[in-house]
Design a protein around this motif. Structure first.
Motif, mmCIF file in Angstrom:
data_model
loop_
_atom_site.group_PDB
_atom_site.id
_atom_site.type_symbol
_atom_site.label_atom_id
_atom_site.label_comp_id
_atom_site.label_asym_id
_atom_site.label_seq_id
_atom_site.Cartn_x
_atom_site.Cartn_y
_atom_site.Cartn_z
ATOM 1 N N ALA A 96 0.835 -1.208 0.000
ATOM 2 C CA ALA A 96 0.000 0.000 0.000
ATOM 3 C C ALA A 96 0.866 1.252 0.000
ATOM 4 O O ALA A 96 0.540 2.242 -0.673
ATOM 5 C CB ALA A 96 -0.930 -0.013 1.207
ATOM 6 N N LEU A 155 -5.682 4.873 -3.165
ATOM 7 C CA LEU A 155 -5.407 3.571 -2.558
ATOM 8 C C LEU A 155 -6.628 2.662 -2.657
ATOM 9 O O LEU A 155 -7.751 3.056 -2.329
ATOM 10 C CB LEU A 155 -5.008 3.756 -1.098
ATOM 11 N N SER A 156 -6.405 1.436 -3.091
ATOM 12 C CA SER A 156 -7.490 0.477 -3.289
ATOM 13 C C SER A 156 -7.067 -0.879 -2.760
ATOM 14 O O SER A 156 -5.979 -1.373 -3.093
ATOM 15 C CB SER A 156 -7.827 0.372 -4.786
ATOM 16 N N LEU A 157 -7.919 -1.493 -1.946
ATOM 17 C CA LEU A 157 -7.622 -2.827 -1.444
ATOM 18 C C LEU A 157 -7.541 -3.834 -2.583
ATOM 19 O O LEU A 157 -6.708 -4.746 -2.573
ATOM 20 C CB LEU A 157 -8.694 -3.258 -0.438
ATOM 21 N N ASN A 187 -11.596 -3.064 5.549
ATOM 22 C CA ASN A 187 -11.902 -2.186 4.425
ATOM 23 C C ASN A 187 -10.714 -1.253 4.190
ATOM 24 O O ASN A 187 -9.721 -1.300 4.916
ATOM 25 C CB ASN A 187 -13.184 -1.379 4.688
ATOM 26 N N ARG A 188 -10.848 -0.423 3.180
ATOM 27 C CA ARG A 188 -9.768 0.516 2.863
ATOM 28 C C ARG A 188 -9.448 1.425 4.039
ATOM 29 O O ARG A 188 -8.279 1.713 4.336
ATOM 30 C CB ARG A 188 -10.173 1.374 1.660
ATOM 31 N N ASP A 189 -10.482 1.897 4.741
ATOM 32 C CA ASP A 189 -10.262 2.828 5.842
ATOM 33 C C ASP A 189 -9.455 2.188 6.969
ATOM 34 O O ASP A 189 -8.638 2.847 7.614
ATOM 35 C CB ASP A 189 -11.593 3.343 6.378
ATOM 36 N N TYR A 211 -12.588 9.370 3.729
ATOM 37 C CA TYR A 211 -11.956 8.759 4.895
ATOM 38 C C TYR A 211 -12.093 9.661 6.107
ATOM 39 O O TYR A 211 -11.749 10.845 6.058
ATOM 40 C CB TYR A 211 -10.469 8.496 4.633
#
Length: 232
Positions: A21, A33-35, A55-57, A120
Motif C-alpha cells: 500500500a 489507494l485500493s484494497l 476495508n480501505r479505511d 476517509y
C-alpha cells in the motif's frame, strides 16, 4: 505452536499489505489507494485481503498509526542520541530529524499532514493519541528549556486571545497533558514552522526561489529557537 505460527504468518501478511500500500501511495497518492489493487499485486483474491483489513479505511488507519510511530521513533532517537547535550542542540537535532523523516518518507508524511483523503474519516481515539505522542517529543524538550529558565514564548508581552487560552486549557485537561501554556505554544510554533517549510519543500515550491531548502530549514529552525530564548 500452530496458533503462534499462524499469528506470525498473519502479521507478516498484514505487514506485506502495508508495504504494498505504501508503494501504491508513493506512486498514485493516498486518495487512489485500493484494497483490490493491493490484493491483485500481491496475488491475493479480492475476498482474501478483507481477512486482514476490513476495508480501505482500516488499512489507511493502520498506515497512519505506523507513520506517526515511525516519525516519533526518529525524533526520539535523535533526542536520546544527544541526551547529555544542551537542550538547544537537542531541539535543533530533533527539528532536523523531523525534516529528514519527511523527505525520506514523502508519501507517509502526506498521509499524516497532506490533503484529506476523500471519504476517509480517521478514528480520533486511535490516531489522535499517536499524533500527541509524536509532538510530545518537542513538548518535552521545550519543557526542559522552560525548567532551565530558557523559554520565552512572549506570552507576558502578548498574551494569546482568551478563546485560545480557554480552549487550550480544556484540551490539556481532557487529554491529561501536563504542559504549561507557554510550552504548548512553543511546541505549536515549532511544528508550524517545521511543517510549513517541509510541506513547501516536498511540493517543490521553495527550491525555485531559494535553491537550498535544507539550508533555509536550518536557518529558520535556529531563528525560531533564538526567538523563543532557547538558543543563545
Amino acid at each position: 505452536m500452530k496458533q503462534e505460527r499462524r499469528a506470525r504468518q498473519h502479521a507478516a501478511i498484514r505487514d506485506e499489505i502495508k508495504d504494498t500500500a505504501r508503494a501504491h501511495m508513493a506512486r498514485d497518492g493516498a486518495a487512489a489507494l485500493s484494497l483490490r489493487a493491493v490484493a491483485s499485486e500481491m496475488g491475493l483474491s479480492s475476498a482474501a485481503i478483507y481477512y486482514y483489513y476490513a476495508n480501505r479505511d482500516a488499512l489507511i488507519t493502520a498506515l497512519i498509526v505506523d507513520a506517526y510511530r515511525g516519525l516519533g521513533a526518529s525524533l526520539r532517537a535523535e533526542g536520546e542520541r544527544l541526551a547529555g547535550a544542551d537542550v538547544a542542540e537537542r531541539l535543533l537535532a530533533t527539528m532536523r530529524a523531523y525534516r529528514a523523516w519527511a523527505v525520506a518518507h514523502p508519501a507517509e508524511y502526506a498521509l499524516l499532514f497532506g490533503t484529506p483523503i476523500p471519504g476517509y474519516v480517521g478514528p480520533a481515539d486511535v490516531t489522535a493519541p499517536e499524533a500527541r505522542a509524536t509532538l510530545a517529543v518537542f513538548g518535552e524538550l521545550f519543557g526542559v528549556a522552560a525548567a532551565q529558565g530558557r523559554l520565552d514564548a512572549g506570552l507576558d508581552r502578548q498574551p494569546v486571545p482568551a478563546s485560545i487560552a480557554e480552549h487550550a486549557a480544556t484540551w490539556i485537561h481532557d487529554t491529561g497533558q501536563q504542559i504549561p501554556l507557554s510550552v504548548l505554544i512553543a511546541t505549536l510554533r515549532c511544528w508550524a514552522i517545521g511543517h510549513g517549510l517541509v510541506g513547501l519543500e516536498l511540493d517543490s515550491h521553495l527550491q525555485p526561489i531559494i535553491g537550498d531548502a535544507a539550508a533555509l530549514y536550518e536557518h529558520e529552525a535556529r531563528a525560531l529557537l533564538r526567538g523563543l530564548g532557547v538558543l543563545r
